[in-house]
Design a protein around this motif. Structure first.
Motif, short mmCIF file in Angstrom:
data_model
loop_
_atom_site.label_atom_id
_atom_site.label_comp_id
_atom_site.label_asym_id
_atom_site.label_seq_id
_atom_site.Cartn_x
_atom_site.Cartn_y
_atom_site.Cartn_z
N ILE A 21 -0.56 0.49 -20.80
CA ILE A 21 -0.32 1.55 -19.81
C ILE A 21 -1.45 1.56 -18.78
CG2 ILE A 21 -0.16 4.07 -19.46
CD1 ILE A 21 0.88 4.27 -22.34
N ARG A 22 -1.10 1.76 -17.53
CA ARG A 22 -2.11 2.03 -16.50
C ARG A 22 -1.67 3.29 -15.76
NH1 ARG A 22 -3.38 -1.49 -19.21
NH2 ARG A 22 -4.21 -3.57 -18.68
N ASN A 23 -2.54 4.28 -15.74
CA ASN A 23 -2.28 5.51 -14.97
C ASN A 23 -3.09 5.41 -13.69
OD1 ASN A 23 -0.67 6.83 -17.01
ND2 ASN A 23 -2.55 7.10 -18.16
N ILE A 24 -2.39 5.33 -12.56
CA ILE A 24 -3.12 5.08 -11.31
C ILE A 24 -2.66 6.00 -10.17
CG2 ILE A 24 -3.46 2.64 -11.92
CD1 ILE A 24 -1.39 2.11 -9.52
N GLY A 25 -3.52 6.11 -9.17
CA GLY A 25 -3.18 6.79 -7.94
C GLY A 25 -3.41 5.84 -6.78
N ILE A 26 -2.67 6.07 -5.69
CA ILE A 26 -2.92 5.29 -4.48
C ILE A 26 -3.53 6.25 -3.48
CG2 ILE A 26 -1.90 3.92 -2.63
CD1 ILE A 26 0.16 2.95 -4.54
N VAL A 27 -4.70 5.94 -2.97
CA VAL A 27 -5.37 6.88 -2.07
C VAL A 27 -5.68 6.19 -0.74
CG1 VAL A 27 -6.34 8.34 -3.88
CG2 VAL A 27 -7.63 6.35 -3.10
N ALA A 28 -5.60 6.98 0.33
CA ALA A 28 -5.82 6.38 1.65
C ALA A 28 -6.02 7.45 2.70
CB ALA A 28 -4.60 5.55 2.05
N HIS A 29 -6.59 7.06 3.79
CA HIS A 29 -6.59 7.89 4.99
C HIS A 29 -5.16 7.89 5.54
CE1 HIS A 29 -8.63 9.79 8.37
NE2 HIS A 29 -7.78 9.15 9.15
N ILE A 30 -4.80 8.98 6.20
CA ILE A 30 -3.42 9.07 6.72
C ILE A 30 -3.10 7.89 7.65
CG2 ILE A 30 -4.09 10.60 8.66
CD1 ILE A 30 -1.28 11.99 7.89
N ASP A 31 -1.88 7.40 7.53
CA ASP A 31 -1.36 6.30 8.36
C ASP A 31 -1.88 4.92 8.00
OD1 ASP A 31 0.48 7.59 9.83
OD2 ASP A 31 -0.75 7.86 11.63
N HIS A 32 -2.69 4.82 6.96
CA HIS A 32 -3.18 3.49 6.59
C HIS A 32 -2.16 2.70 5.78
CE1 HIS A 32 -7.74 3.81 7.61
NE2 HIS A 32 -6.96 4.23 8.59
N GLY A 33 -1.06 3.37 5.38
CA GLY A 33 0.06 2.60 4.80
C GLY A 33 0.37 2.90 3.34
N LYS A 34 -0.09 4.03 2.86
CA LYS A 34 0.12 4.35 1.44
C LYS A 34 1.61 4.46 1.10
CE LYS A 34 -1.36 8.36 0.32
NZ LYS A 34 -0.05 8.99 0.23
N THR A 35 2.37 5.14 1.95
CA THR A 35 3.80 5.34 1.66
C THR A 35 4.55 4.01 1.70
OG1 THR A 35 3.59 7.46 2.75
CG2 THR A 35 5.81 6.73 2.27
N THR A 36 4.23 3.20 2.71
CA THR A 36 4.89 1.90 2.83
C THR A 36 4.55 1.03 1.61
OG1 THR A 36 4.50 2.15 5.20
CG2 THR A 36 5.32 0.02 4.48
N LEU A 37 3.31 1.06 1.21
CA LEU A 37 2.89 0.29 0.03
C LEU A 37 3.63 0.78 -1.21
CD1 LEU A 37 0.96 -1.66 -1.52
CD2 LEU A 37 -0.63 0.24 -1.69
N THR A 38 3.67 2.08 -1.41
CA THR A 38 4.33 2.64 -2.59
C THR A 38 5.80 2.25 -2.64
OG1 THR A 38 2.83 4.51 -2.43
CG2 THR A 38 4.73 4.79 -3.86
N ASP A 39 6.47 2.38 -1.50
CA ASP A 39 7.89 2.00 -1.44
C ASP A 39 8.08 0.54 -1.86
OD1 ASP A 39 8.66 4.44 -0.59
OD2 ASP A 39 9.10 3.87 1.47
N ASN A 40 7.19 -0.30 -1.39
CA ASN A 40 7.34 -1.72 -1.71
C ASN A 40 7.05 -2.01 -3.18
OD1 ASN A 40 8.35 -2.96 0.56
ND2 ASN A 40 6.39 -2.79 1.60
N LEU A 41 6.12 -1.26 -3.76
CA LEU A 41 5.87 -1.45 -5.20
C LEU A 41 7.09 -1.02 -6.00
CD1 LEU A 41 2.19 -0.16 -5.63
CD2 LEU A 41 2.99 -2.50 -5.31
N LEU A 42 7.71 0.09 -5.57
CA LEU A 42 8.90 0.57 -6.28
C LEU A 42 10.07 -0.40 -6.10
CD1 LEU A 42 8.82 4.38 -5.52
CD2 LEU A 42 7.98 3.17 -7.50
N ALA A 43 10.21 -0.95 -4.91
CA ALA A 43 11.28 -1.94 -4.67
C ALA A 43 11.02 -3.17 -5.54
CB ALA A 43 11.33 -2.31 -3.19
N GLY A 44 9.76 -3.59 -5.62
CA GLY A 44 9.40 -4.76 -6.44
C GLY A 44 9.72 -4.54 -7.90
N ALA A 45 9.59 -3.29 -8.36
CA ALA A 45 9.88 -2.99 -9.76
C ALA A 45 11.36 -2.71 -9.98
CB ALA A 45 9.05 -1.79 -10.21
N GLY A 46 12.17 -2.87 -8.92
CA GLY A 46 13.61 -2.67 -9.05
C GLY A 46 14.02 -1.21 -9.02
#
Ligand code: GDP
Length: 395
Positions: A21-46
């Motif tokens: 198990i890995r419990n993680i957070g994604i942190v960023a300054h606004i507009d640096h791409g956190k939402t886009t990254l998260t969406d792509n990780l979720l798409a990658g995991a199906g």
């Protein structure tokens, strides 16, 4: 069996194995791409279709945040990733990137053991990058780095391949200076980020590719190749050879700690009871058959189920019908539903063992920061304090 049901079954079976198990957070300054990254990780995991990622803003479940285009609510999601032939469960907590919502970042950091710090390659570190990094280190949450928008360096700033590497190197050095300045002890114990160690990945969340040194070894694609792919407008090909989710999730699994590794030092940071007591020992070892010790990091309203308390389970196992004590409340509460998040959807499960992030209903007296336990006399977790930075207004 439906894809979603299968995914839930895989998640439930992995929940019992804390080393995976890995419990993680994604942190960023606004507009640096956190939402886009998260969406792509979720798409990658199906979890969502890859065509929708990027446009769907999957994690932005709140109407207000969609209106304002910023993430306010921390949403959670569990996903499965295969690394070296074995499956791992990544429990991901989304965190707001806007400075006004710093308190939410602080709460999210309490629930996780590792953080992916996202930085825009062109803008570099910004005030909120520093705030979230400081908060992570204060909570003993280990950082790795994702340098995003590398495509902009090439296609907008038109730097050459060598200049690109120099800029990225400088950015990594700067992040290490920040880590050292904020928490020298963590820096000295090895919490620096380094491309050669594989604790830094570079890529483009928008175009869905990423590389890291381990990924370069695996694919034989180096910086010069990346440069050529971007310049020749062949980023789709690059995304097929070096998918973002693979580089980032491999980094998470390889370099961020599992609960068994993290709980000994995290528990002693956020809980000041007797570490040698029964519950102290159960928490440091993430014992699923120990007393229940749960810290609430988020409460939200579900239109059907009422208040849902989300948080980190440090020891014991959550089950429906359990009677629990809530710190600061004289009466017991009864657990109604026990669930995990699959995106904005909460899925009910039979039981959640120690080391996981749980979403629970029935805890009517709980507030953010509450300690929930089956013990009658447990010392509560330390309260969640946000280190806020002075906001500098430029006229
Ligand atoms: P957040 O505020 O950190 O969640 O940032 P978003 O994911 O919403 O991204 C902010 C903006 O940057 C959006 O317009 C994205 O399309 C864009 N963006 C995100 N990642 C990249 C990238 O890798 N390259 C480029 N060129 N743009 C990106």
């Amino acid at each position: 069996m439906g894809r979603r049901k299968k995914m839930v079954e895989r998640v439930v079976s992995l929940m019992k194995n804390p080393e995976h198990i890995r419990n993680i957070g994604i942190v960023a300054h606004i507009d640096h791409g956190k939402t886009t990254l998260t969406d792509n990780l979720l798409a990658g995991a199906g979890m969502i279709s890859s065509e929708l990622s990027g446009s769907q803003l999957f994690m932005d479940s709140d109407e207000e945040e969609q209106d304002r285009g910023i993430t306010i609510d921390s949403a959670n999601v569990s996903m499965v990733h295969e690394y070296n032939g074995e499956e791992f469960l990544i429990n991901l907590i989304d965190t707001p990137g806007h400075v006004d919502f710093g308190g939410d970042v602080t709460r999210a950091m309490r629930a996780v053991d590792g953080a992916v710090v996202v930085i825009d390659a062109v803008e570099g570190t910004m005030p909120q990058t520093e705030t979230v990094l400081r908060q992570a280190l204060k909570e003993q949450v280990k950082p790795v780095l994702f340098i995003n928008k590398v495509d902009r360096l090439i296609n907008e700033l038109q730097v050459d391949s060598q200049e690109m590497q120099i800029r990225l190197g400088k950015l990594i050095d700067h992040v290490n200076k920040l880590i050292k300045g904020m928490n020298e002890e963590s820096y000295n114990k090895g919490w620096k980020v380094s491309a050669s160690d594989g604790t830094v990945a570079f890529g483009s969340a928008l175009y869905n590719w990423a590389i890291s040194v381990p990924m370069m070894d695996k694919t034989n694609i180096g910086f010069a190749d990346v440069y050529n792919y971007c310049q020749q407008e062949r980023q789709t090909d690059l995304a097929q050879k070096c998918p973002l989710y693979e580089a980032v999730n491999d980094m998470v699994i390889r370099h961020l700690p599992n609960p068994i590794t993290a709980q000994p030092y995290r528990v002693s940071t956020i809980w000041h009871g007797d570490i040698e007591s029964d519950v102290g020992e159960q928490m440091t070892k993430a014992k699923e058959n120990g007393d229940l010790a749960f810290m609430v990091t988020d409460i939200r309203l579900d239109p059907h189920a009422g208040e849902v308390a989300t948080g980190r389970l440090f020891s014991g196992t959550f089950k429906r019908g359990m009677e629990v004590n809530i710190s600061g409340s004289p009466s017991k509460n009864r657990v109604q539903q026990v669930g995990i998040y699959m995106g904005s959807e909460r899925v009910e499960v039979e039981r959640i063992p120690a080391g996981n992030i749980a979403a629970v209903t029935g805890l009517k007296d709980a507030i953010v920061g509450s300690t929930v336990t089956t013990k009658d006399d447990m010392t509560p977790f330390e309260s969640i304090k946000h280190v806020s930075e002075p906001v500098v207004t430029v006229a």
